[in-house]
Design a protein around this motif. Structure first.
Motif: not given
Lengths: 419, 293
Positions: A59-76
């Motif tokens: 496996y290869e874990a591909v890591d993407n992170s976002a700040g809390h506020e941006d994350f809320k929108t991005q994941i939606l």
């Protein structure tokens, strides 16, 4: 012509070799999106992913992170667009409930059972994993809230015993003010840090059961219970306990005030410990922790906080890889790495208690002794949470209008819960 | 045009037209569609609620607040950068080498992204070490210092000031271009007839700058209606919605409160307002073209 044929054969051979090489070295990618984007979180989670990739060559874990506020929108957006990651971090509570109700998460009950997670995840934390009588979230850590104080500032003001009751707390505020420091710093620029004041004043005057009703829309913001809680909060603003202009600062700036001694204490989650350590403060020496003081001795104590966890989307492309990663997250090694790196309390009881600093050990001990409840914005629905968070910021701007703010919050509640 | 050229023209247009349909037209119609639903943005299921979202807007305190702020923002976005740009253009038009330096300096902010502009002004407004409060304290006006972005009575104005700082340079450049088209003999003739500088500006230059003014005002209105990034950066519409405009409200409803249906309804209203403004602009443009023809 012969040269051309030779070239074609060479190309074909290269393609075949290329495909072969690719398939020999093929790794299944696991895409992860998370909100641990601060320096400490990113570093710690990066180490966990590196260890996973080393121990799971397939496996290869591909890591993407976002700040809390941006994350809320991005994941939606990614979930609504049917292009979800294989795993994403999420806040246990109302936010996870919302995604579960939308039918977008995979049940992890079998995974939980197969790996006997009951043996390492305590009941209180497991409660944060259960939605609609099923398990959808694998807890990574717990954070509880309480007061984080500058030991030197307190000692200089002559406060050696931390307040345990509301009267003692108010007395300490007055003493600190007389000593020329702001008793409490609050960085409510992004509103959420103010929510814990509401959480505790409601839970410690009206009780946890009433608060749960309020969160579910079964009680009103204009009830006498909530008015009493706001009046308790207002007692502190009337005494001038808070550093001015709370809404102008974020939580790290408020933590800085405690670190540099311009303020004595800050009501915040255990994540502040990692931040203060990062500033070079020594836990137990430069700063310490005490729980929220009792307002009504007849009302049992609780603690408010957050459980961060991992969820798997219903239509994840690599659910097996996702589960392998989840198992890695709850391993003793990852949990210890995370607790130390992030300044959190590990979700797993398998960790060595010796990893905690004396201050975090104190917080862990408190967590074990009281009921755990999510913070306001993780306990009520997102539209209600927005209305409530506005109310807290309005209160910190001008506490005198609290009754009007409660009426506005109730208008929102009527709209959200159909009152 | 021959048939093969038609085919080629069609082929060349296919990609951009498809792109436009997918990126602009489809989302536009989707917004209309979802404005009649209670979709939360996550679920695969949603219900049609007819005109409920539109009815709700009529009593929504936050919608009324966003409309008021949008009007304040738009009026300020028209008046301040336009007036500032005109004054700067008149001051720097045909003034030698030094004016070129000033033109570049005043135009510089428009080259910065709004996120950068927002961050710079957050520092300027910072209550403890921000430039404004430091200067106020320095000249003994301590009572005037405040947390500019954290107070509901100053947050919107503070963002408008940052916006004006950036947009004035753009207005200035358009007016400077317009000024080059003003015949010098007309201003000279007015001065021979006894007009002073301001009379010549008022009665000769400004009327001749009408085409430039229309461009400046139309850009100001359109940019202000769609403005989101600088607000998101500086206040996120806060404190408690005191600086929310319609675009910010669309974001809050759709992505913070997970009410995509209602957020789409606000987006439709914003679209309608923008459509009216653009229609007026095109009519003005057409009028000008006819005038110059």
């Amino acid at each position: 012509m012969r040269r051309k044929t030779g070239l074609h054969l060479l190309l074909l051979a290269l393609i075949v070799l290329g495909i072969g090489a690719t398939s020999v070295g093929a790794q299944e990618k696991i895409s992860i999106v998370h909100y641990f984007s601060d320096v400490l979180g990113k570093e710690a989670i990066g180490k966990i992913f590196t260890a996973f990739n080393e121990t799971h060559p397939g496996y290869e874990a591909v890591d993407n992170s976002a700040g809390h506020e941006d994350f809320k929108t991005q994941i939606l957006v990614t979930i609504a667009g049917d292009n979800p990651p294989d795993v994403f971090s999420y806040w246990a509570g109302a936010r996870t409930q919302f995604v579960v109700d939308a039918g977008r998460l995979m049940s992890l009950a079998d995974f939980w059972e197969e790996n006997d997670l009951d043996a390492i995840i305590p009941e209180g934390v497991k409660a944060a994993a259960i939605y609609n009588d099923d398990i959808y979230l694998i807890p990574m850590n717990a954070h509880l809230t309480g007061f984080w104080y500058n030991t030197k500032v307190m000692a200089d003001a002559g406060i050696t015993k931390m307040p345990e009751t509301w009267d003692e707390f108010k007395e300490a505020c007055v003493t600190l003010k007389e000593a020329g420091v702001h008793p409490i710093s609050l960085g409510s620029m992004n509103r959420w840090p103010a929510q814990y004041w509401f959480d505790y004043t409601v839970s410690y005057t009206a009780g946890a059961e009433y608060r749960q009703k309020l969160m579910a829309g079964e009680a009103k913001y204009t009830d006498p219970e909530v008015v009493t809680a706001m009046e308790a909060w207002k007692e502190l603003t009337d005494l001038g306990c808070f550093a001015p202009d709370s809404n102008a600062y974020d939580w790290t700036e408020a933590a800085d005030m405690v670190a540099n001694g311009t303020a004595a204490m800050n009501l915040m989650g255990t994540w502040i410990s990692g931040y203060l350590n990062g500033l070079g403060l020594e836990p137990g020496v430069d700063y310490d922790f005490f729980p929220f003081p009792v307002i009504n001795p007849d009302v049992p104590r609780v603690t408010h906080g957050t459980v961060d966890g991992w969820v798997v989307p219903e239509n994840a492309k690599n659910p097996e890889g996702a589960k392998a990663l989840l198992l890695h997250f709850v391993s003793k090694e990852s949990q210890e790495l995370w607790a130390v790196g992030q300044g959190a309390l590990a979700a797993s009881t398998a960790v060595d208690p010796g990893i905690y600093s004396p201050v975090m050990a104190k917080a862990a001990e408190h967590l074990a002794s009281v009921m755990f409840l999510g913070g306001y914005d993780l306990s009520t629905t997102p539209p209600m949470a927005e209305g409530g968070l506005d109310m807290f910021a309005m209160f910190m701007n001008d506490p005198s209008g609290y009754q009007e703010y409660l009426e506005i919050a109730q208008e929102v509640a009527d709209d959200v819960f159909g009152g | 045009m021959t048939r093969s050229r038609h085919i080629w023209a069609f082929l060349f247009l296919l990609l951009p037209v498809t792109f436009y349909l997918v990126v602009v037209i489809y989302p536009l119609f989707s917004s209309f569609y979802f404005s009649f639903t209670d979709w939360n943005g996550f679920s695969q299921d949603y219900s049609f609620v007819g005109l409920d979202n539109y009815k709700k807007m009529q009593t929504d305190r936050l919608f009324r607040n966003a409309i008021e702020n949008t009007v304040i923002w738009t009026v300020a976005a028209i008046v301040l950068p336009t007036a500032g740009g005109l004054v700067l253009a008149l001051a720097l038009h045909e003034r030698g080498i030094l004016s070129r330096l000033f033109k570049s300096l005043f135009y510089l902010p428009i080259c910065l992204s709004l996120v950068v502009v927002g961050q710079v002004w957050i520092w300027i407004y910072q209550p403890d070490f921000g430039l404004i409060n430091v200067v106020l304290r320095g000249v003994g006006l301590d009572n005037w210092t405040r947390a500019w972005l954290a107070k509901p009575d100053t947050a919107l104005q503070a963002v408008i000031a940052a916006w004006t700082w950036q947009q004035t340079g753009l207005a200035m450049v358009i007016f400077l271009a317009g000024l080059t088209a003003v015949p010098r003999e007309l201003t000279e003739a007015s001065q021979i007839d006894g007009a002073n500088y301001w009379q010549s500006v008022r009665h000769v230059i400004v009327p001749l700058l009408r085409p430039a003014s229309i461009v400046v005002i139309a850009l100001a209105v359109i940019n202000s209606l769609k403005s989101f990034d600088i607000l998101y950066m500086m206040t996120r519409g806060g404190p408690f919605h005191s600086s929310d405009n319609l675009a910010m409200m669309v974001y809050n409803e759709s992505f913070q409160k997970y009410r995509m249906g209602y957020g789409s309804t606000v987006a439709v209203v914003l679209f309608m307002i923008t459509l009216v403004v653009i229609t007026i602009y095109f009519r003005q443009q057409r009028g000008l073209e006819q005038l110059y023809d």
